[in-house]
Scaffold this motif. Structure first.
Motif, PDB file in Angstrom:
ATOM      1  N   ARG A   1      -6.722 -17.099 -15.019  1.00 25.48           N
ATOM      2  CA  ARG A   1      -5.396 -16.907 -15.610  1.00 25.48           C
ATOM      3  C   ARG A   1      -4.375 -17.600 -14.729  1.00 25.48           C
ATOM      4  O   ARG A   1      -4.640 -17.815 -13.538  1.00 25.48           O
TER       5      ARG A   1
ATOM      6  N   HIS B   1     -24.864 -13.902  -0.860  1.00 25.20           N
ATOM      7  CA  HIS B   1     -24.661 -12.478  -0.586  1.00 25.20           C
ATOM      8  C   HIS B   1     -23.565 -11.909  -1.471  1.00 25.20           C
ATOM      9  O   HIS B   1     -23.379 -10.705  -1.545  1.00 25.20           O
ATOM     10  N   ASP B   2     -22.800 -12.789  -2.138  1.00 25.04           N
ATOM     11  CA  ASP B   2     -21.722 -12.326  -3.008  1.00 25.04           C
ATOM     12  C   ASP B   2     -22.103 -12.431  -4.483  1.00 25.04           C
ATOM     13  O   ASP B   2     -21.798 -11.544  -5.271  1.00 25.04           O
TER      14      ASP B   2
ATOM     15  N   ARG C   1      -4.607  16.893   0.683  1.00 26.82           N
ATOM     16  CA  ARG C   1      -4.194  15.905  -0.311  1.00 26.82           C
ATOM     17  C   ARG C   1      -2.735  15.514  -0.137  1.00 26.82           C
ATOM     18  O   ARG C   1      -2.368  14.346  -0.229  1.00 26.82           O
ATOM     19  N   HIS C   2      -1.866  16.510   0.064  1.00 22.51           N
ATOM     20  CA  HIS C   2      -0.449  16.200   0.175  1.00 22.51           C
ATOM     21  C   HIS C   2      -0.124  15.452   1.452  1.00 22.51           C
ATOM     22  O   HIS C   2       0.704  14.548   1.459  1.00 22.51           O
TER      23      HIS C   2
ATOM     24  N   LEU D   1      -1.162  11.851   0.843  1.00 20.51           N
ATOM     25  CA  LEU D   1      -0.225  11.129  -0.033  1.00 20.51           C
ATOM     26  C   LEU D   1       1.071  10.822   0.707  1.00 20.51           C
ATOM     27  O   LEU D   1       1.653   9.748   0.549  1.00 20.51           O
TER      28      LEU D   1
ATOM     29  N   GLU E   1       0.574   7.895   2.931  1.00 21.71           N
ATOM     30  CA  GLU E   1       0.503   6.627   2.193  1.00 21.71           C
ATOM     31  C   GLU E   1       1.893   6.196   1.728  1.00 21.71           C
ATOM     32  O   GLU E   1       2.223   5.010   1.737  1.00 21.71           O
ATOM     33  N   ARG E   2       2.721   7.167   1.340  1.00 22.29           N
ATOM     34  CA  ARG E   2       4.091   6.835   0.948  1.00 22.29           C
ATOM     35  C   ARG E   2       4.845   6.258   2.142  1.00 22.29           C
ATOM     36  O   ARG E   2       5.572   5.264   2.037  1.00 22.29           O
TER      37      ARG E   2
ATOM     38  N   VAL F   1       4.012   2.635   2.936  1.00 22.70           N
ATOM     39  CA  VAL F   1       4.704   1.694   2.046  1.00 22.70           C
ATOM     40  C   VAL F   1       6.191   1.630   2.397  1.00 22.70           C
ATOM     41  O   VAL F   1       6.793   0.550   2.430  1.00 22.70           O
ATOM     42  N   ASP F   2       6.780   2.787   2.710  1.00 15.01           N
ATOM     43  CA  ASP F   2       8.188   2.811   3.135  1.00 15.01           C
ATOM     44  C   ASP F   2       8.434   1.872   4.311  1.00 15.01           C
ATOM     45  O   ASP F   2       9.488   1.259   4.414  1.00 15.01           O
TER      46      ASP F   2
ATOM     47  N   ALA G   1       4.311  -1.645   4.456  1.00 17.48           N
ATOM     48  CA  ALA G   1       2.921  -1.993   4.146  1.00 17.48           C
ATOM     49  C   ALA G   1       2.811  -2.431   2.686  1.00 17.48           C
ATOM     50  O   ALA G   1       3.566  -1.957   1.838  1.00 17.48           O
ATOM     51  N   ASP G   2       1.877  -3.339   2.408  1.00 16.74           N
ATOM     52  CA  ASP G   2       1.591  -3.686   1.018  1.00 16.74           C
ATOM     53  C   ASP G   2       0.821  -2.551   0.348  1.00 16.74           C
ATOM     54  O   ASP G   2       0.753  -2.477  -0.871  1.00 16.74           O
TER      55      ASP G   2
ATOM     56  N   ARG H   1     -23.383   6.214  12.298  1.00 17.86           N
ATOM     57  CA  ARG H   1     -24.281   5.149  12.725  1.00 17.86           C
ATOM     58  C   ARG H   1     -23.570   4.049  13.493  1.00 17.86           C
ATOM     59  O   ARG H   1     -24.207   3.207  14.113  1.00 17.86           O
TER      60      ARG H   1
END
Lengths: 374, 374
Positions: free
Chosen positions: A64, A112-113, A178-179, A182, A185-186, A189-190, A193-194, A301
């Protein structure tokens, strides 16, 4: 940056030419990104026969029209972008056909791919071309990073440090794994980070210290170990940062002892990092500290791994890994111990191998490794 | 649930036995999850020669002790879980070796999943076994969902509807695409999702209507189109929900017109869903509405796709797709138009194909498709 990518392609060509392989087809996305600066979904990169000045040159075939830095027909550092006709099933097969029509006799591909099915389609698209195995030549080339790549990793680590630092200033008791994940991760990005480098892991109480523990609905309690592993993706470069804390004012005796053992193991691993040191020796340095303390059973390992355009790349720091470290190879060192039912400790840094004369290993993730009680 | 998975394995065995293939090796994670109920990282599933009562039976080979519902040595619906010795490079190669030692002569493997390198390792681990291609037999079997699978999709859709509904009640002007996407993902998890089904896409102004637009730092402005595409992963089942809104009190003329065209196309696609209808006919129904309105150029290559254990699975609803819909096949229908520099509209639902007698297609994502001005 396009000269950097052209130089990388030229290095790969030279290497393949020495092996008698005139044309090269790269299909693995991280390898395409390394050689072309971007990896549009489903793209394939062909280094055609006869070099950059040959009948085909270097072509990025895209299913595309690509967005972002690349545009159709663009020539950047000798790279042309070609958008395939709608309905073309596979850019790699189209690239093989192009190589065949340009007179290639040998085409090195990433066995290998490529799946067996795709490899067969390549053969059908280029019936008179002999397919050989490029093997992990691009991965090998990616092993030692240049200073621009390391600068991206440094920023990625800084972002992860910031995100974790902010979390530690907030109230943690009563919040779910979980919180917390999250929120981390927020914050990644703030801070620019991509995205997260990998799914953020947060483990509390009995879940602490489990490598890659997926965050659950368990809430942070007084007296828990809290272990966190996060990383930022910054311009495609991935870092990893893992820390363990204690919730409440005074850690229990077993918590202090376990933490000290893992801390000592992680330090031993970090201190073992130097050019020419064998991969397995780094693992050994960390592992033997844990074994000596009676935690030899059920260890992960590996102690660490390379990072870069992928979060897990070469080298692997494990007992069976073959090879020696080089300067400018970024790796993680992250040993840990988990005691079933009780919890555990993991401490994980991203570092760059540097020679003694340059001050030894460069620590990218600088969040404190003291046992903080939060 | 374990009887469900045993029945699926038995169905696959019967199909392979009819093709003369006595033993089957499944390596693709979504296929393993479908047949075994879980897919630990790096696992391989072997349906050994001689059926479930044969020398090997059904074995899930795991590189590490699995967590969650599976435990080592467990027998659930005739499935045994075997943890490989540390240092085993590839569970699939170990499975091939096991099949060989149990006297298998033929072993069907997933050639579309295995790389050429791994396939070669399998051959080396089982030198006297002839490897054949299982092809996409498990994907085929996954096409028609049972009511428990559809129940999971229904909950996933409900979660996505809730997350989007809550976002629409908040102030949007001035917030970035990135923040809206992160908030949606947090709300998905709040409402019980295991995670987002795919990276949430939020496009504002000129970015609206771009399929899969990765959220940027652009802020929502008055007069923008805002397009959102999100989905929940609930117990492994993935749904997709896409909507477009207008920011401000009164949409512009061109916005209303464009919205009406896409709405009509999406409705035509939805209404085309019925058992025995060809995949490409659904695409055609939606596409011709867009073409008739002069938006035929630059349309995405497909109008929709199957959903289930993967967010993109068979069938593909595109002009070249071959095959006919069945009852109980869940698909997305999500046409859209993007006008470069101005923005666009995308409307995307997850539905289950049902016969006319059962009321026709079942709409899982029920958020309104009116053009809301927010």
């Amino acid at each position: 940056m396009s000269e950097v990518h052209a130089a990388r392609r030229s290095q790969l060509r030279d290497r393949c030419a020495a092996a008698g392989e005139a044309a090269v087809l790269v299909s693995r996305p991280a390898n395409i990104r390394y050689l072309a600066g971007a990896a549009p979904a489903g793209a394939a990169l062909l280094l055609g026969p006869g070099g950059p000045a040959g009948p085909v040159g270097d072509v990025l075939l895209c299913p595309r029209p690509p967005s972002g830095d690349l545009a159709e027909g663009q020539v950047a550092g000798d790279l042309r972008v070609r958008v395939l006709p709608a309905g073309t099933a596979d850019a790699a097969a189209a690239a093989a056909g192009l190589a065949a029509s340009a007179g290639a006799e040998l085409l090195a591909v990433e066995e290998h791919d490529l799946s067996v099915t795709r490899h067969r389609a390549l053969g059908a698209a280029a019936p008179h071309v002999r397919l050989t195995d490029l093997s992990r030549a691009v991965e090998q080339q990616r092993l030692v990073k240049d200073e621009e790549e390391i600068a991206c990793l440094r920023i990625a680590a800084e972002i992860a440090d910031q995100a974790l630092g902010e979390l530690l200033e907030s109230i943690l008791v009563g919040r779910t794994e979980r919180h917390l994940a999250l929120e981390l991760e927020r914050r990644l990005v703030d801070h620019g980070a991509d995205g997260p480098a990998f799914p953020t892991s947060v483990g509390t109480g009995p879940n602490s210290g489990v490598p890659g523990h997926p965050p659950s609905d368990r809430r942070v309690e007084e007296g828990d170990f809290l272990s966190v592993c996060l990383g930022a993706d910054y311009r495609g470069y991935h870092c990893e940062l893992g820390r363990t804390f204690v919730i409440g004012t005074s850690p229990a005796r077993w918590q202090i002892e376990l933490y000290e053992v893992v801390f000592a193991a992680q330090r031993a691993g970090r201190e073992a990092l130097a050019p020419t040191v064998e991969y397995h020796a780094v693992d050994r340095a960390a592992r033997q500290v844990l074994e000596a303390a009676g935690h030899g059973g059920g260890l992960p390992r590996r102690t660490g791994h390379g990072v870069g355009l992928e979060i897990h790349e070469d080298p692997e720091l494990s007992p069976t890994a073959m090879g020696k470290l080089d300067a400018c190879v970024p790796v993680t060192v992250g040993p840990g111990v988990h005691l079933p039912g009780r919890g555990g400790v993991r401490i994980d840094d991203t570092l760059v191998v540097r020679p003694e004369a340059d001050g030894g290993p460069e620590l990218l993730t600088i969040t404190t490794k003291e046992l903080l009680a939060l």
